[in-house]
Design a protein around this motif. Structure first.
Motif, short mmCIF file in Angstrom:
data_model
loop_
_atom_site.label_atom_id
_atom_site.label_comp_id
_atom_site.label_asym_id
_atom_site.label_seq_id
_atom_site.Cartn_x
_atom_site.Cartn_y
_atom_site.Cartn_z
N ALA A 2 35.89 59.74 37.51
CA ALA A 2 36.81 58.92 38.29
C ALA A 2 37.96 58.46 37.40
O ALA A 2 37.77 58.20 36.22
CB ALA A 2 36.09 57.72 38.87
N VAL A 3 39.14 58.35 37.99
CA VAL A 3 40.31 57.82 37.29
C VAL A 3 40.75 56.58 38.05
O VAL A 3 40.88 56.60 39.26
CB VAL A 3 41.45 58.86 37.24
N ARG A 4 40.93 55.49 37.30
CA ARG A 4 41.32 54.23 37.93
C ARG A 4 42.41 53.57 37.09
O ARG A 4 42.62 53.91 35.93
CB ARG A 4 40.12 53.30 38.06
N LEU A 5 43.08 52.59 37.71
CA LEU A 5 44.05 51.78 36.97
C LEU A 5 43.31 50.83 36.02
O LEU A 5 42.17 50.43 36.29
CB LEU A 5 44.89 50.94 37.93
N ASN A 6 43.98 50.47 34.96
CA ASN A 6 43.47 49.47 34.04
C ASN A 6 43.21 48.17 34.83
O ASN A 6 43.97 47.85 35.76
CB ASN A 6 44.51 49.22 32.94
N GLU A 7 42.19 47.45 34.49
CA GLU A 7 41.86 46.21 35.19
C GLU A 7 42.79 45.05 34.83
O GLU A 7 42.83 44.05 35.53
CB GLU A 7 40.41 45.83 34.91
N ASN A 8 43.55 45.19 33.75
CA ASN A 8 44.48 44.16 33.30
C ASN A 8 45.75 44.24 34.15
O ASN A 8 46.61 45.10 33.93
CB ASN A 8 44.79 44.34 31.82
N GLU A 9 45.86 43.38 35.14
CA GLU A 9 46.97 43.44 36.10
C GLU A 9 48.33 43.25 35.43
O GLU A 9 49.31 43.88 35.84
CB GLU A 9 46.77 42.40 37.20
N GLN A 10 48.42 42.41 34.42
CA GLN A 10 49.70 42.19 33.73
C GLN A 10 50.13 43.45 32.98
O GLN A 10 51.30 43.83 33.02
CB GLN A 10 49.61 41.00 32.76
N LEU A 11 49.19 44.12 32.33
CA LEU A 11 49.50 45.37 31.64
C LEU A 11 49.95 46.43 32.64
O LEU A 11 50.95 47.13 32.40
CB LEU A 11 48.29 45.87 30.85
N VAL A 12 49.26 46.55 33.76
CA VAL A 12 49.64 47.51 34.80
C VAL A 12 51.05 47.23 35.29
O VAL A 12 51.87 48.14 35.43
CB VAL A 12 48.62 47.50 35.97
N LYS A 13 51.38 45.97 35.53
CA LYS A 13 52.72 45.60 35.98
C LYS A 13 53.77 45.99 34.94
O LYS A 13 54.81 46.56 35.28
CB LYS A 13 52.81 44.11 36.28
N THR A 14 53.49 45.71 33.68
CA THR A 14 54.43 46.03 32.60
C THR A 14 54.68 47.54 32.53
O THR A 14 55.83 47.98 32.44
CB THR A 14 53.89 45.51 31.25
N LEU A 60 47.52 52.78 31.12
CA LEU A 60 47.65 52.52 32.55
C LEU A 60 46.41 52.98 33.30
O LEU A 60 45.91 52.30 34.18
CB LEU A 60 48.89 53.20 33.10
N TYR A 61 45.92 54.17 32.94
CA TYR A 61 44.78 54.76 33.64
C TYR A 61 43.56 54.85 32.72
O TYR A 61 43.69 54.96 31.51
CB TYR A 61 45.11 56.19 34.10
N TYR A 62 42.39 54.82 33.37
CA TYR A 62 41.12 54.98 32.65
C TYR A 62 40.31 56.06 33.35
O TYR A 62 40.17 56.05 34.57
CB TYR A 62 40.32 53.68 32.66
#
Length: 65
Positions: A2-14, A60-62
């Motif tokens: 599975a590929v998902r977004l990083n759980e750190n919302e601030q990092l994802v936004k940046t 960004l992705y994991y």
């Protein structure tokens, strides 16, 4: 797998802000080539590797197994 977004919302936004600013190219890389268009070639290859688990270069992705 599975590929998902990083759980750190601030990092994802940046990172997403950086992607918008660069026209979809990885903001962590200086070269603006098709290989660095998100999802970059490096991470696509890591996704295809059954033994790889971890983050893409910009975090960004994991990918999990």
């Amino acid at each position: 797998m599975a590929v998902r977004l990083n759980e750190n919302e601030q990092l994802v936004k940046t990172i997403k802000d950086g992607l918008e600013r660069t026209g979809g190219y990885c903001p962590c890389k200086l070269d603006r080539s098709e290989d660095n268009k998100c999802i970059c070639k490096e991470f696509r290859e890591q996704i295809a590797d059954d033994s790889f688990e971890g983050y893409c270069h910009c975090m960004l992705y994991y990918k999990s197994k």
